[in-house]
Design a protein around this motif. Structure first.
Motif, PDB file in Angstrom:
ATOM      1  N   TYR A 133      42.976  41.392  36.493  1.00  0.00           N
ATOM      2  CA  TYR A 133      43.419  40.867  37.918  1.00  0.00           C
ATOM      3  C   TYR A 133      44.569  42.111  38.337  1.00  0.00           C
ATOM      4  CZ  TYR A 133      41.652  36.312  37.824  1.00  0.00           C
ATOM      5  OH  TYR A 133      41.033  35.079  38.062  1.00  0.00           O
ATOM      6  N   ASP A 137      46.442  42.023  44.416  1.00  0.00           N
ATOM      7  CA  ASP A 137      45.775  40.485  44.673  1.00  0.00           C
ATOM      8  C   ASP A 137      46.292  39.319  44.319  1.00  0.00           C
ATOM      9  OD1 ASP A 137      43.788  42.512  45.686  1.00  0.00           O
ATOM     10  OD2 ASP A 137      42.722  42.509  43.636  1.00  0.00           O
ATOM     11  N   PHE A 138      47.513  39.454  43.756  1.00  0.00           N
ATOM     12  CA  PHE A 138      48.178  38.327  43.131  1.00  0.00           C
ATOM     13  C   PHE A 138      49.328  38.113  43.820  1.00  0.00           C
ATOM     14  CE2 PHE A 138      48.482  35.396  39.334  1.00  0.00           C
ATOM     15  CZ  PHE A 138      47.030  35.376  39.238  1.00  0.00           C
ATOM     16  N   THR A 192      48.095  34.102  50.131  1.00  0.00           N
ATOM     17  CA  THR A 192      48.873  33.485  49.094  1.00  0.00           C
ATOM     18  C   THR A 192      47.857  33.034  47.909  1.00  0.00           C
ATOM     19  OG1 THR A 192      51.009  32.718  50.150  1.00  0.00           O
ATOM     20  CG2 THR A 192      50.467  31.697  48.107  1.00  0.00           C
ATOM     21  N   ARG A 193      47.993  33.746  46.644  1.00  0.00           N
ATOM     22  CA  ARG A 193      47.005  33.446  45.484  1.00  0.00           C
ATOM     23  C   ARG A 193      47.581  32.162  44.617  1.00  0.00           C
ATOM     24  NH1 ARG A 193      43.509  36.979  42.716  1.00  0.00           N
ATOM     25  NH2 ARG A 193      42.507  35.496  41.285  1.00  0.00           N
ATOM     26  N   ALA A 218      44.402  31.897  49.556  1.00  0.00           N
ATOM     27  CA  ALA A 218      43.399  32.579  49.163  1.00  0.00           C
ATOM     28  C   ALA A 218      42.375  31.798  48.166  1.00  0.00           C
ATOM     29  CB  ALA A 218      43.939  33.933  48.390  1.00  0.00           C
ATOM     30  N   ASP A 219      41.137  32.436  48.021  1.00  0.00           N
ATOM     31  CA  ASP A 219      40.181  31.760  47.083  1.00  0.00           C
ATOM     32  C   ASP A 219      40.646  32.237  45.816  1.00  0.00           C
ATOM     33  OD1 ASP A 219      38.653  31.221  49.209  1.00  0.00           O
ATOM     34  OD2 ASP A 219      37.255  32.907  49.090  1.00  0.00           O
ATOM     35  N   ASN A 220      40.177  31.105  44.833  1.00  0.00           N
ATOM     36  CA  ASN A 220      40.607  31.118  43.446  1.00  0.00           C
ATOM     37  C   ASN A 220      42.096  31.162  43.139  1.00  0.00           C
ATOM     38  OD1 ASN A 220      38.130  31.350  42.144  1.00  0.00           O
ATOM     39  ND2 ASN A 220      37.832  33.361  42.990  1.00  0.00           N
ATOM     40  N   SER A 221      42.936  30.336  43.803  1.00  0.00           N
ATOM     41  CA  SER A 221      44.281  30.480  43.994  1.00  0.00           C
ATOM     42  C   SER A 221      44.538  29.247  42.792  1.00  0.00           C
ATOM     43  CB  SER A 221      44.565  29.822  45.338  1.00  0.00           C
ATOM     44  OG  SER A 221      44.105  28.558  45.740  1.00  0.00           O
TER      45      SER A 221
END
Ligand SMILES: NC(=O)C1=CN([C@@H]2O[C@H](COP(=O)(O)OP(=O)(O)OC[C@H]3O[C@@H](n4cnc5c(N)ncnc54)[C@H](OP(=O)(O)O)[C@@H]3O)[C@@H](O)[C@H]2O)C=CC1
Ligand SMILES: O=CC(=O)O
Length: 313
Positions: A133, A137-138, A192-193, A218-221
């Protein structure tokens, strides 16, 4: 100076002796039912109503924790419990911020380094390097940017993550984007992840982590609830995990504590659980803070840590 103490589980003797060392002029006693002898200060957690009601000579009541929701909900039912004009104080940090930082940083790094995925792969005896990751993106969003949330946000920013916070009033924390008020919640959530909750339990924040909010992340949060169980709608989290919107959750607090044996949360493979210990009251630090605050009150200064009964925290 007379101090009365009540806590359902703490070692009273340790507190009585510790406070006496810090305030030698004080007489400290454990409050027992029937004791209506005079007191200047009361240190409490889940106090029996009769301990406080009618004590109009109190100069201060200290909650032996950071959150005052249980005391305020008792007050709603028994307004006479806190005589008018008696200030209520809560513990500000007193060693809890560092514990929250440890908890939040270790779990964010766990997710960021995909240890959750590697644990799942290990179950299948699979040797499979995954794509890293990227920090950009985090983005980490901290709900509640007070004493604890602010420190948690700062510690994650120090690890190089993009960090934002949400509170009632705007903050000026170095390197952290601040959003304030209901009108900026959507902006705060968008992108927001990792969502970390450190809000107080008030009528405005109950149930705030629900499907509407989770869908804006965000997706996959990931979701970390470190504040109070009532903030999270547990069924909505389970639905978001099952739909794939949320990838994992770490929960320290629950609507019902201890978490009932039959709760689905126990069984979910992507939910980690701890038993409400993200940050516990450290007696030594708490007593130092209480003694300092009492001295400030005695000197007619204005100490920090007073709870706003209007705001509910
Ligand atoms: N799991 C555990 O072991 C522990 C959990 N806790 C929980 O953590 C909570 C936070 O503690 P602490 O940081 O000391 O509290 P603070 O009062 O210092 O911080 C609360 C933050 O929440 C913000 N806030 C309050 N209401 C709203 C709202 N309606 N909308 C947006 N923001 C809001 C405040 O905004 P503003 O700054 O503008 O006022 C503030 O930034 C405690 O209330 C307790 O429930 C605490 C200790 C241990
Ligand atoms: O949950 C603990 C507290 O201090 O509040």
């Amino acid at each position: 100076m007379d101090i009365i103490f009540h806590h359902p589980t703490f070692n009273s003797q340790q507190w009585i002796e510790g406070l006496h060392q810090k305030l030698p002029e004080a007489t400290v006693r454990q409050w027992l039912p029937g004791d209506n002898q005079p007191a200047d200060y009361a240190l409490v957690w889940h106090p029996p109503v009769e301990m406080l009601s009618g004590r109009s000579t109190l100069k201060g009541v200290f909650a032996l924790g950071a959150g005052v929701d249980s005391i305020l909900s008792q007050l709603q039912k028994h307004p006479e419990m806190l005589p008018k004009g008696v200030p209520l104080f809560r513990l500000e940090d007193t060693g809890m911020a560092l514990q929250m930082q440890e908890y939040a940083v270790s779990q964010v790094l766990h997710w960021f380094r995909r240890f959750d995925d590697y644990q799942a792969l290990k179950q299948q005896a699979k040797w499979e390097p995954l794509e890293d990751y990227r920090r950009e993106d985090f983005t980490i969003g901290v709900l509640g940017a007070g004493v604890l949330g602010g420190k948690v946000a700062e510690s994650l920013a120090a690890w190089g993550f993009p960090v934002r916070c949400w509170s009632r009033s705007k903050k000026d924390y170095l390197g952290i984007t601040s959003y304030a008020g209901a009108e900026q919640l959507g902006q705060f959530l968008s992108g927001t992840r990792v969502l970390i909750n450190l809000l107080p339990n008030t009528p405005q924040t109950v149930g705030i982590i629900n499907s509407e909010l989770l869908n804006k992340l965000a997706d996959n949060s990931y979701v970390m609830n470190l504040a109070r169980g009532v903030h999270l709608v547990e069924d909505d989290l389970l639905a978001a995990l099952d739909s794939g919107k949320v990838k994992g959750a770490m929960l320290d607090v629950f609507a019902k504590e201890p978490l009932p044996q039959n709760s689905l949360l126990w069984k979910h493979p992507r939910i980690a659980i701890t038993p409400h210990l993200a940050a516990v009251t450290r007696p030594e630090e708490a007593m130092t803070y209480i003694a300092k605050t009492i001295r400030q009150i005695e000197n007619k200064e204005s100490p920090s840590g007073q709870v706003s009964l209007d705001n509910g925290y």
